[in-house]
Design a protein around this motif. Sequence first.
Motif, PDB file in Angstrom:
ATOM      1  N   GLN A  38     -19.660   4.662   5.866  1.00  0.00           N
ATOM      2  CA  GLN A  38     -19.594   6.043   6.373  1.00  0.00           C
ATOM      3  C   GLN A  38     -18.575   6.214   7.516  1.00  0.00           C
ATOM      4  OE1 GLN A  38     -21.254   7.996   4.334  1.00  0.00           O
ATOM      5  NE2 GLN A  38     -22.074   6.132   3.416  1.00  0.00           N
ATOM      6  N   LYS A  39     -17.771   5.175   7.741  1.00  0.00           N
ATOM      7  CA  LYS A  39     -16.763   5.309   8.791  1.00  0.00           C
ATOM      8  C   LYS A  39     -15.370   5.157   8.217  1.00  0.00           C
ATOM      9  CE  LYS A  39     -19.341   3.263  12.587  1.00  0.00           C
ATOM     10  NZ  LYS A  39     -19.858   1.931  12.300  1.00  0.00           N
ATOM     11  N   THR A  40     -15.242   4.197   7.291  1.00  0.00           N
ATOM     12  CA  THR A  40     -13.933   3.945   6.718  1.00  0.00           C
ATOM     13  C   THR A  40     -13.986   4.239   5.222  1.00  0.00           C
ATOM     14  OG1 THR A  40     -14.528   1.659   6.288  1.00  0.00           O
ATOM     15  CG2 THR A  40     -13.396   2.105   8.368  1.00  0.00           C
ATOM     16  N   ILE A  41     -12.806   4.429   4.622  1.00  0.00           N
ATOM     17  CA  ILE A  41     -12.759   4.676   3.189  1.00  0.00           C
ATOM     18  C   ILE A  41     -11.960   3.576   2.502  1.00  0.00           C
ATOM     19  CG2 ILE A  41     -13.153   7.153   2.907  1.00  0.00           C
ATOM     20  CD1 ILE A  41     -10.187   7.554   3.426  1.00  0.00           C
ATOM     21  N   LEU A  42     -12.334   3.308   1.267  1.00  0.00           N
ATOM     22  CA  LEU A  42     -11.630   2.267   0.516  1.00  0.00           C
ATOM     23  C   LEU A  42     -10.469   2.893  -0.245  1.00  0.00           C
ATOM     24  CD1 LEU A  42     -14.749   0.407  -0.913  1.00  0.00           C
ATOM     25  CD2 LEU A  42     -13.161  -0.447   0.830  1.00  0.00           C
ATOM     26  N   PRO A  43      -9.312   2.240  -0.209  1.00  0.00           N
ATOM     27  CA  PRO A  43      -8.185   2.775  -0.996  1.00  0.00           C
ATOM     28  C   PRO A  43      -8.470   2.636  -2.494  1.00  0.00           C
ATOM     29  CG  PRO A  43      -7.618   0.641  -0.037  1.00  0.00           C
ATOM     30  CD  PRO A  43      -8.974   0.998   0.495  1.00  0.00           C
ATOM     31  N   ILE A  44      -7.728   3.366  -3.290  1.00  0.00           N
ATOM     32  CA  ILE A  44      -7.864   3.294  -4.742  1.00  0.00           C
ATOM     33  C   ILE A  44      -6.780   2.343  -5.244  1.00  0.00           C
ATOM     34  CG2 ILE A  44      -7.750   4.618  -6.892  1.00  0.00           C
ATOM     35  CD1 ILE A  44      -9.967   5.724  -5.214  1.00  0.00           C
TER      36      ILE A  44
ATOM     37  N   LEU B  93       0.589   8.363  -9.826  1.00  0.00           N
ATOM     38  CA  LEU B  93       0.017   7.031 -10.063  1.00  0.00           C
ATOM     39  C   LEU B  93      -1.048   7.058 -11.155  1.00  0.00           C
ATOM     40  CD1 LEU B  93      -0.392   5.419  -6.514  1.00  0.00           C
ATOM     41  CD2 LEU B  93       1.274   4.826  -8.275  1.00  0.00           C
ATOM     42  N   GLY B  94      -1.221   8.225 -11.777  1.00  0.00           N
ATOM     43  CA  GLY B  94      -2.187   8.315 -12.877  1.00  0.00           C
ATOM     44  C   GLY B  94      -3.639   8.284 -12.428  1.00  0.00           C
ATOM     45  N   ILE B  95      -3.888   8.708 -11.173  1.00  0.00           N
ATOM     46  CA  ILE B  95      -5.263   8.708 -10.671  1.00  0.00           C
ATOM     47  C   ILE B  95      -5.592  10.066 -10.023  1.00  0.00           C
ATOM     48  CG2 ILE B  95      -5.695   6.226 -10.352  1.00  0.00           C
ATOM     49  CD1 ILE B  95      -4.459   6.471  -7.519  1.00  0.00           C
ATOM     50  N   PRO B  96      -5.361  11.165 -10.783  1.00  0.00           N
ATOM     51  CA  PRO B  96      -5.486  12.486 -10.171  1.00  0.00           C
ATOM     52  C   PRO B  96      -6.908  12.820  -9.713  1.00  0.00           C
ATOM     53  CG  PRO B  96      -5.207  12.694 -12.544  1.00  0.00           C
ATOM     54  CD  PRO B  96      -4.962  11.256 -12.202  1.00  0.00           C
ATOM     55  N   ASN B  97      -7.894  12.223 -10.381  1.00  0.00           N
ATOM     56  CA  ASN B  97      -9.268  12.598 -10.037  1.00  0.00           C
ATOM     57  C   ASN B  97     -10.020  11.527  -9.262  1.00  0.00           C
ATOM     58  OD1 ASN B  97      -8.963  15.083 -11.443  1.00  0.00           O
ATOM     59  ND2 ASN B  97      -9.172  13.935 -13.367  1.00  0.00           N
ATOM     60  N   ALA B  98      -9.276  10.551  -8.745  1.00  0.00           N
ATOM     61  CA  ALA B  98      -9.947   9.464  -8.027  1.00  0.00           C
ATOM     62  C   ALA B  98     -10.634  10.009  -6.779  1.00  0.00           C
ATOM     63  CB  ALA B  98      -8.920   8.411  -7.629  1.00  0.00           C
ATOM     64  N   LYS B  99     -11.774   9.437  -6.499  1.00  0.00           N
ATOM     65  CA  LYS B  99     -12.507   9.815  -5.276  1.00  0.00           C
ATOM     66  C   LYS B  99     -12.792   8.545  -4.490  1.00  0.00           C
ATOM     67  CE  LYS B  99     -13.425  14.323  -5.511  1.00  0.00           C
ATOM     68  NZ  LYS B  99     -11.969  14.498  -5.769  1.00  0.00           N
TER      69      LYS B  99
ATOM     70  N   MET C  52      -3.722   5.606  -1.139  1.00  0.00           N
ATOM     71  CA  MET C  52      -4.581   6.596  -0.500  1.00  0.00           C
ATOM     72  C   MET C  52      -3.775   7.871  -0.399  1.00  0.00           C
ATOM     73  SD  MET C  52      -7.362   7.565   0.724  1.00  0.00           S
ATOM     74  CE  MET C  52      -8.325   6.079   0.721  1.00  0.00           C
ATOM     75  N   SER C  53      -4.470   8.993  -0.612  1.00  0.00           N
ATOM     76  CA  SER C  53      -3.757  10.263  -0.529  1.00  0.00           C
ATOM     77  C   SER C  53      -4.602  11.266   0.226  1.00  0.00           C
ATOM     78  CB  SER C  53      -3.475  10.808  -1.931  1.00  0.00           C
ATOM     79  OG  SER C  53      -2.985  12.128  -1.831  1.00  0.00           O
ATOM     80  N   ILE C  54      -3.945  12.032   1.010  1.00  0.00           N
ATOM     81  CA  ILE C  54      -4.614  13.124   1.689  1.00  0.00           C
ATOM     82  C   ILE C  54      -5.189  14.073   0.619  1.00  0.00           C
ATOM     83  CG2 ILE C  54      -2.535  14.576   1.939  1.00  0.00           C
ATOM     84  CD1 ILE C  54      -4.395  14.148   5.021  1.00  0.00           C
ATOM     85  N   GLY C  55      -4.560  14.062  -0.553  1.00  0.00           N
ATOM     86  CA  GLY C  55      -5.017  14.896  -1.659  1.00  0.00           C
ATOM     87  C   GLY C  55      -6.377  14.476  -2.216  1.00  0.00           C
ATOM     88  N   PHE C  56      -6.773  13.217  -1.986  1.00  0.00           N
ATOM     89  CA  PHE C  56      -8.103  12.778  -2.424  1.00  0.00           C
ATOM     90  C   PHE C  56      -9.187  13.388  -1.548  1.00  0.00           C
ATOM     91  CE2 PHE C  56      -6.162   8.438  -3.712  1.00  0.00           C
ATOM     92  CZ  PHE C  56      -5.946   8.874  -5.012  1.00  0.00           C
TER      93      PHE C  56
ATOM     94  N   GLY D 173       0.849  -1.183   0.000  1.00  0.00           N
ATOM     95  CA  GLY D 173       0.000   0.000   0.000  1.00  0.00           C
ATOM     96  C   GLY D 173       0.885   1.233   0.000  1.00  0.00           C
ATOM     97  N   LEU D 174       0.327   2.320  -0.500  1.00  0.00           N
ATOM     98  CA  LEU D 174       1.085   3.574  -0.547  1.00  0.00           C
ATOM     99  C   LEU D 174       0.197   4.690  -0.033  1.00  0.00           C
ATOM    100  CD1 LEU D 174       3.516   5.279  -1.465  1.00  0.00           C
ATOM    101  CD2 LEU D 174       2.552   5.297  -3.764  1.00  0.00           C
ATOM    102  N   LEU D 175       0.676   5.354   0.985  1.00  0.00           N
ATOM    103  CA  LEU D 175      -0.095   6.460   1.556  1.00  0.00           C
ATOM    104  C   LEU D 175       0.653   7.763   1.342  1.00  0.00           C
ATOM    105  CD1 LEU D 175      -2.361   7.654   3.305  1.00  0.00           C
ATOM    106  CD2 LEU D 175      -0.970   7.110   5.299  1.00  0.00           C
ATOM    107  N   ASP D 176      -0.011   8.683   0.683  1.00  0.00           N
ATOM    108  CA  ASP D 176       0.537  10.009   0.464  1.00  0.00           C
ATOM    109  C   ASP D 176       0.119  10.868   1.645  1.00  0.00           C
ATOM    110  OD1 ASP D 176       1.237  12.489  -0.437  1.00  0.00           O
ATOM    111  OD2 ASP D 176      -0.058  12.464  -2.210  1.00  0.00           O
ATOM    112  N   ALA D 177       1.044  11.103   2.547  1.00  0.00           N
ATOM    113  CA  ALA D 177       0.721  11.854   3.757  1.00  0.00           C
ATOM    114  C   ALA D 177       1.259  13.275   3.688  1.00  0.00           C
ATOM    115  CB  ALA D 177       1.297  11.137   4.973  1.00  0.00           C
ATOM    116  N   ASP D 178       1.696  13.671   2.512  1.00  0.00           N
ATOM    117  CA  ASP D 178       2.243  15.018   2.388  1.00  0.00           C
ATOM    118  C   ASP D 178       1.097  16.020   2.250  1.00  0.00           C
ATOM    119  OD1 ASP D 178       3.596  17.320   2.002  1.00  0.00           O
ATOM    120  OD2 ASP D 178       4.978  16.532   0.496  1.00  0.00           O
ATOM    121  N   ILE D 179       0.633  16.438   3.404  1.00  0.00           N
ATOM    122  CA  ILE D 179      -0.526  17.325   3.485  1.00  0.00           C
ATOM    123  C   ILE D 179      -0.318  18.609   2.689  1.00  0.00           C
ATOM    124  CG2 ILE D 179      -1.725  18.806   5.155  1.00  0.00           C
ATOM    125  CD1 ILE D 179      -1.809  16.452   6.967  1.00  0.00           C
TER     126      ILE D 179
END
Length: 366
Positions: free
Chosen positions: A157-163, A145-151, A171-175, A130-136
Amino acid sequence: MLEHQTLVDFIKTVAIPCFPKNLRLVDFLKETSDKNGVVELLIQLPFPGNGLIPELESQLKEALVAKWPSQAFTIKVVQNLVAYETKAGVAPLAKIKNIIAVASGKGGVGKSTTSVNLALALRAEGATVGLLDADIYGPSIPIMLGIPNAKPVSEDQKTILPISSHDLEAMSIGFLVDEKQATVWRGPMASSALQQIVRDTQWGDLDYLIIDLPPGTGDIQLTMAQKIPVTAAVIVTTPQDLALADAKKAIAMFEKVKIPVMGIIENMATHICSECGHQEAIFGEGGAERLSTEYEVPVLGQLPLTMAIRSDLDEGVPTVVKQPDGPIGLSYRGIARQLTANLTRLGKDFSKGAQGIQVATWAPKK
Ligand SMILES: Nc1ncnc2c1ncn2[C@@H]1O[C@H](COP(=O)(O)OP(=O)(O)O)[C@@H](O)[C@H]1O
Ligand SMILES: [Mg+2]
């Protein structure tokens, strides 16, 4: 039938140059058995090593055939990636064996570039990653990773699924937050966002989670050390004095919070001209080596400053994916193996739960 101990004694004497530094192949020879006259060696790697298998096979074969020309052999290589212990007091994450933080003192040295290619290199070598982008303050992994518009979506409603991208869980803080908004956050807010994103992402079973940290040695890094079960850190630097001074601060910070630093990756070590191939050490030479000597942290490898690394990321297809067997791809994969091989220093026995079997067989010519 050759005795296990005979083989152990022999393999001790054999040089296997492709094996990661500071590890001996003989320590991972688990078993020798006789399968109808064919001697089967079981080798259990403590790091993901797909890229190593062909060389390992040929280097071992050469030695064994020279010693026992009329014996048929099979080698079976299995991979056993274990969870290493982290600092007491931070609850481990159930599904993640090891968290590796990629840090730098200074921004712009290629921390995200390294995080992305390193994560993909570990994947290419056979780990689940897994890769987490934590650079706030500057999330860049969605683009790389070629997924700039991923949501990312939430089912409960509690947890989120990674892309999923290039077979990584990302997962990115940018998402989740608007960059302009995040840049005005103060330390504590940024830190709690980081903790939340690590814990509230529904990661699958991962051998390694790579975290691309924001640059610097401030609140966010300290909180992370205290609240997230980080196994080890890797420092990215360029050979430039300015970057090295900041890399020192990063190493010192990790020492203070007792997160072991597994190595230094020297990025932009030389510049390779895309026209003529000429190499030039534009940021100076030997910087990481000096840092390594001073802090007793090994240099895991070097990457040149080269057009392809940048342009592949801008296209969203990192070099390790685009050219896994090119020189850059192989460098990152070698670094990935050495990094995870170095984790064995953290001490844990790796005798159980092997997976990812590969087999090579050879028999003497009749
Ligand atoms: N070895 C390299 N060769 C060419 N370009 C690179 C290299 N490493 C990084 N870059 C480029 O330099 C810029 C900064 O890299 P980045 O990884 O975003 O740095 P950081 O995350 O440390 O701020 C990016 O445009 C990236 O594509
Ligand atoms: Mg970055």
